[in-house]
Design a protein around this motif. Sequence first.
Motif, PDB file in Angstrom:
ATOM      1  N   PRO A  40       0.804  -1.230   0.000  1.00 46.27           N
ATOM      2  CA  PRO A  40       0.000   0.000   0.000  1.00 46.27           C
ATOM      3  C   PRO A  40       0.838   1.282   0.000  1.00 46.27           C
ATOM      4  N   ILE A  41       1.900   1.314   0.773  1.00 43.64           N
ATOM      5  CA  ILE A  41       2.693   2.548   0.859  1.00 43.64           C
ATOM      6  C   ILE A  41       3.420   2.823  -0.458  1.00 43.64           C
ATOM      7  N   ILE A  42       3.759   1.751  -1.187  1.00 46.66           N
ATOM      8  CA  ILE A  42       4.398   1.905  -2.502  1.00 46.66           C
ATOM      9  C   ILE A  42       3.379   2.457  -3.503  1.00 46.66           C
ATOM     10  N   THR A  62       3.576  14.042   6.908  1.00 46.44           N
ATOM     11  CA  THR A  62       2.679  12.894   6.801  1.00 46.44           C
ATOM     12  C   THR A  62       2.132  12.579   8.180  1.00 46.44           C
ATOM     13  N   ASN A  63       0.890  12.227   8.217  1.00 47.34           N
ATOM     14  CA  ASN A  63       0.270  11.846   9.476  1.00 47.34           C
ATOM     15  C   ASN A  63       0.658  10.398   9.738  1.00 47.34           C
ATOM     16  N   GLN A  64       1.769  10.225  10.430  1.00 44.85           N
ATOM     17  CA  GLN A  64       2.348   8.896  10.607  1.00 44.85           C
ATOM     18  C   GLN A  64       1.379   7.877  11.199  1.00 44.85           C
ATOM     19  N   PRO A  65       0.735   8.162  12.330  1.00 44.64           N
ATOM     20  CA  PRO A  65      -0.186   7.159  12.883  1.00 44.64           C
ATOM     21  C   PRO A  65      -1.326   6.836  11.925  1.00 44.64           C
ATOM     22  N   ASP A  70      -3.862   2.973   8.404  1.00 42.44           N
ATOM     23  CA  ASP A  70      -4.587   2.724   7.163  1.00 42.44           C
ATOM     24  C   ASP A  70      -3.892   1.720   6.248  1.00 42.44           C
ATOM     25  N   PHE A  71      -2.574   1.771   6.196  1.00 40.56           N
ATOM     26  CA  PHE A  71      -1.833   0.904   5.285  1.00 40.56           C
ATOM     27  C   PHE A  71      -1.196  -0.307   5.971  1.00 40.56           C
ATOM     28  N   GLY A  72      -1.132  -0.267   7.282  1.00 42.40           N
ATOM     29  CA  GLY A  72      -0.480  -1.361   7.993  1.00 42.40           C
ATOM     30  C   GLY A  72       1.029  -1.290   7.883  1.00 42.40           C
ATOM     31  N   GLN A  73       1.528  -0.157   7.422  1.00 46.73           N
ATOM     32  CA  GLN A  73       2.974   0.019   7.295  1.00 46.73           C
ATOM     33  C   GLN A  73       3.293   1.503   7.162  1.00 46.73           C
ATOM     34  N   PHE A  74       4.518   1.832   7.522  1.00 45.10           N
ATOM     35  CA  PHE A  74       4.997   3.202   7.383  1.00 45.10           C
ATOM     36  C   PHE A  74       6.517   3.141   7.341  1.00 45.10           C
ATOM     37  N   PRO A  75       7.164   3.997   6.539  1.00 42.88           N
ATOM     38  CA  PRO A  75       8.627   3.951   6.464  1.00 42.88           C
ATOM     39  C   PRO A  75       9.284   3.995   7.841  1.00 42.88           C
ATOM     40  N   MET A  76      10.231   3.120   8.038  1.00 42.14           N
ATOM     41  CA  MET A  76      11.035   3.026   9.258  1.00 42.14           C
ATOM     42  C   MET A  76      10.264   2.467  10.458  1.00 42.14           C
ATOM     43  N   LEU A  77       9.064   1.939  10.229  1.00 43.03           N
ATOM     44  CA  LEU A  77       8.291   1.387  11.344  1.00 43.03           C
ATOM     45  C   LEU A  77       8.025  -0.108  11.189  1.00 43.03           C
TER      46      LEU A  77
END
Length: 200
Positions: A40-42, A62-65, A70-77
Amino acid sequence: MDDSTGESADLGEVIKAILLDPEVLSGGDRHQFHGKVREPIIRYASLARAFNLVSESGKYSTNQPLLNDDFGQFPMLSPSVFNFYLPDFSPEGEFREAGMFSPELQLASLSQMLRSDSRFAASVEESGVSGRFDFTRELALVSEPSALVSRVDLLMTGGRLKAETKLAILNAVQSELTDLEKVRTAIYLVSQSMECIVLN
């Protein structure tokens, strides 16, 4: 480089043989589940690149949380060194029975897919993003809905939309009343198409 006969091999010919191999060109004996699911993030980053998301302030907050939820992923998390999913994940059903793996589908729970879908819809409406998309070229094609859908198809899937999918999107675009809604509908629906989600 020796070609095993004592003669020097032509590396160009080797590359040509690999790239022009009939099995490569035809796709070989592809399994019905052939393809790679895009995370999703890609897909979200691709959307931002395709339509030149720009920030007037020069900052991209970016609203990290929100994105992580929403995507179940975030850069560096990533929850582990193995990324956001296990390398040997296999969804239940036909996939598992066929002995196949699809790590990215570990993110694809029903609730996660619904949240991801909603995030894409909100983003195209420019809600929850830290900038604005540039739809100038797309708006110029509104009088030619088929050309509009083809452009969005090219930008987001590399022109891989199936004819029936393209027709369904075209009908939806033509049902919208305003130019901006026509563009947003085309982008949103292409972003949710199988051809955009799965790379072949």
